[in-house]
Design a protein around this motif. Structure first.
Motif, PDB file in Angstrom:
ATOM      1  N   PRO A 351       0.635  -1.268   0.008  1.00  0.00           N
ATOM      2  CA  PRO A 351       0.071  -0.030  -0.023  1.00  0.00           C
ATOM      3  C   PRO A 351       1.017   1.220  -0.104  1.00  0.00           C
ATOM      4  CG  PRO A 351      -1.104  -1.469   1.552  1.00  0.00           C
ATOM      5  CD  PRO A 351       0.220  -2.318   1.163  1.00  0.00           C
ATOM      6  N   PRO A 352       1.797   1.294   0.881  1.00  0.00           N
ATOM      7  CA  PRO A 352       2.680   2.690   0.715  1.00  0.00           C
ATOM      8  C   PRO A 352       3.361   2.740  -0.502  1.00  0.00           C
ATOM      9  CG  PRO A 352       3.300   1.409   2.789  1.00  0.00           C
ATOM     10  CD  PRO A 352       2.100   0.695   2.048  1.00  0.00           C
ATOM     11  N   LEU A 353       3.725   1.667  -1.276  1.00  0.00           N
ATOM     12  CA  LEU A 353       4.363   1.545  -2.385  1.00  0.00           C
ATOM     13  C   LEU A 353       3.339   2.337  -3.718  1.00  0.00           C
ATOM     14  CD1 LEU A 353       6.563   0.906  -4.704  1.00  0.00           C
ATOM     15  CD2 LEU A 353       5.368  -1.289  -4.668  1.00  0.00           C
ATOM     16  N   VAL A 354       2.094   1.943  -3.734  1.00  0.00           N
ATOM     17  CA  VAL A 354       1.162   2.414  -4.573  1.00  0.00           C
ATOM     18  C   VAL A 354       1.076   3.950  -4.190  1.00  0.00           C
ATOM     19  CG1 VAL A 354      -1.367   2.394  -5.173  1.00  0.00           C
ATOM     20  CG2 VAL A 354      -0.192   0.183  -4.737  1.00  0.00           C
ATOM     21  N   ILE A 355       1.007   4.365  -3.205  1.00  0.00           N
ATOM     22  CA  ILE A 355       0.765   5.909  -2.607  1.00  0.00           C
ATOM     23  C   ILE A 355       2.125   6.508  -3.088  1.00  0.00           C
ATOM     24  CG2 ILE A 355       0.389   7.477  -0.977  1.00  0.00           C
ATOM     25  CD1 ILE A 355      -1.021   5.237   0.696  1.00  0.00           C
ATOM     26  N   LEU A 356       3.263   6.132  -2.882  1.00  0.00           N
ATOM     27  CA  LEU A 356       4.414   6.813  -3.501  1.00  0.00           C
ATOM     28  C   LEU A 356       4.597   6.891  -4.571  1.00  0.00           C
ATOM     29  CD1 LEU A 356       6.776   5.421  -0.596  1.00  0.00           C
ATOM     30  CD2 LEU A 356       5.747   7.792  -0.494  1.00  0.00           C
ATOM     31  N   THR A 357       4.163   5.834  -5.291  1.00  0.00           N
ATOM     32  CA  THR A 357       4.245   5.822  -6.803  1.00  0.00           C
ATOM     33  C   THR A 357       3.622   6.860  -7.605  1.00  0.00           C
ATOM     34  OG1 THR A 357       4.685   3.412  -6.859  1.00  0.00           O
ATOM     35  CG2 THR A 357       3.955   4.352  -9.128  1.00  0.00           C
TER      36      THR A 357
END
Length: 453
Positions: A351-357
């Motif tokens: 989930p943090p990966l998607v947001i940061l992307t």
């Protein structure tokens, strides 16, 4: 049609390959892609060799030391790119070399002082003397490597500068982590820094040889010219503004991991760091383009709204758009698989990966705004705006981390980054007279426009 098209295509490709700007652009891209791939391998191997908790400790310290390395440069990594060209135009190689000596002395002195302070601070924070000494040494040498990369890029070319920063030093900790995995021996944060120190020393030696050869070649056959440097107050004031801008850039890059590790735990810091590194992967191409464009921006800084600057920035616009689109697709489709390379424990970072992307994509599409403003005389305005957003970012990330944990901190970080990028782009259009964003350059909005003083 095909028989006539192919003969005409080959000469065009040859003409493109003969253009120095395109060759440098291609080299910058190759080095950035190779370096980012090696950095990803280094981090995934280190994560597997360390485990999630130890990797979080490493991420916390690595972020802090990388910030310290930028802080001790005192803006000289950006100042030398401006001063070298100005000195060449005003006084020739002798003046340029005198400016380089002054800048190098500042970096050497501030680096040694900063390394000693870093080592003492690490020990006061509870680390052992061996780890603290390695941490201080790493920060000093990393600062020297960053400075040497900018000098070599300006004087000797991209290969001799960025090649050592992107590839050479990273080979050593990568090999150390791989050997630790194969031999099933412990691999800690201090082990990483020990391998990294050895790699940076080798990279600095190669860089120094390349810079020395380029300086000897530039001075050959040139009549001695009196070295006329900018007055010390003028040089110091410009360096201070550039330093503040560089520190703010570094804070935007590293403060999140530091705050999350401080307020939550090394586990959350490790998860966030893995997600942030993956989110930045798709921006590899745009980062490589910015390496090329920074040198071109410095060359055309005297006429920032002129055709030379616009041509250099427009050259990177289309490639950045393609890189962002393809990279976002890769992250969304293969993000879980990429996290598996760090280890099963890193699945929680998706989930943090998607947001940061999403946040990184928006920033990449904004173009090289920091370089444009810092290298065209608007470093004070850039530092002021970036400073406000760094303070807001720290407050928002800290509050969101305490209220919503890792997801809350990630959302706050992405939103602050996006707001900062939009604001800086608007100010750049108004003050510099050019829109460096991908949409602006592709759509023709990069044309010169009226600027404000």
């Amino acid at each position: 049609m095909r028989g006539f098209a192919v003969p005409g295509l080959i000469p065009r490709l040859r003409d493109l390959g003969a253009r120095p700007g395109l060759r440098d652009l291609a080299l910058a891209l190759v080095l950035k892609v190779g370096g980012s791939g090696l950095a990803f391998a280094m981090l995934t191997l280190a994560a597997r060799a360390m485990g999630l908790h130890e990797f979080g400790v490493f991420a916390y310290w690595f972020s802090a030391l990388s910030f310290a390395a930028v802080a001790v440069l005192l803006g000289q990594e950006a100042a030398i790119m401006i001063d070298w060209q100005r000195a060449l135009d005003a006084g020739g190689p002798a003046a340029a070399r005198a400016g380089l000596r002054r800048s190098a002395r500042v970096v050497l002195l501030s680096g040694l002082v900063g390394g000693a302070v870093t080592a003492c601070a690490g020990h006061l924070a509870g680390a052992g003397w061996l780890f603290s000494a390695l941490a201080g040494t790493f920060s000093v040498l990393l600062a020297a490597l960053v400075y040497g990369t900018h000098v070599a890029r300006t004087i000797a070319g991209i290969a001799r500068g960025d090649g050592q920063f992107e590839l050479t030093w990273r080979l050593f900790p990568t090999a150390g982590a791989a050997l630790a995995l194969l031999a099933s021996v412990p691999f800690h944060a201090e082990t990483f820094f020990a391998w990294a120190v050895g790699g940076i020393l080798v990279a600095l030696g190669i860089q120094a040889a390349g810079i020395g050869a380029a300086l000897r070649g530039a001075s050959a056959g040139m009549a001695p010219v009196k070295a006329a440097l900018d007055p010390l107050p003028v040089w110091a004031a410009r360096s201070a503004r550039l330093w503040l801008g560089g520190v703010l850039d570094a804070a935007n890059q590293y403060v999140d991991v530091f705050l999350i590790g401080l307020l939550l735990s090394p586990v959350e810091a490790g998860l966030y760091y893995a997600a942030a590194r993956l989110a930045a992967l798709f921006a590899i191409v745009s980062a490589g383009l910015h390496v090329f464009s920074s040198r071109e921006i410095a060359r055309h800084a005297a006429d920032p709204a002129g055709p030379g600057m616009r041509a250099a920035l427009r050259l990177v616009g289309g490639a950045t758009a393609l890189a962002v689109g393809g990279g976002v697709l890769v992250i969304f489709v293969g993000g879980q698989w990429l996290l598996d390379l760090f280890g099963q424990a890193f699945h929680a970072a998706y989930p943090p990966l998607v947001i940061l992307t999403v946040g990184v994509a928006a920033i990449a599409l904004g173009g090289p705004v920091p370089a444009v403003m810092r290298l065209t005389g608007h470093e004070a305005a850039y530092a002021r705006i970036a400073g406000y957003f760094v303070l807001a970012r720290c407050a928002c990330v800290a509050a969101a981390a305490l209220a919503g944990g890792l997801i809350g901190a990630t959302l706050a970080s992405a939103l602050c980054s996006l707001a900062c990028a939009v604001t800086l782009n608007a100010v750049c259009r108004r003050r510099v007279g050019i829109d460096p964003s991908v949409l602006g350059l592709i759509g023709g909005a990069g044309r010169a426009r009226e600027t404000l003083p």
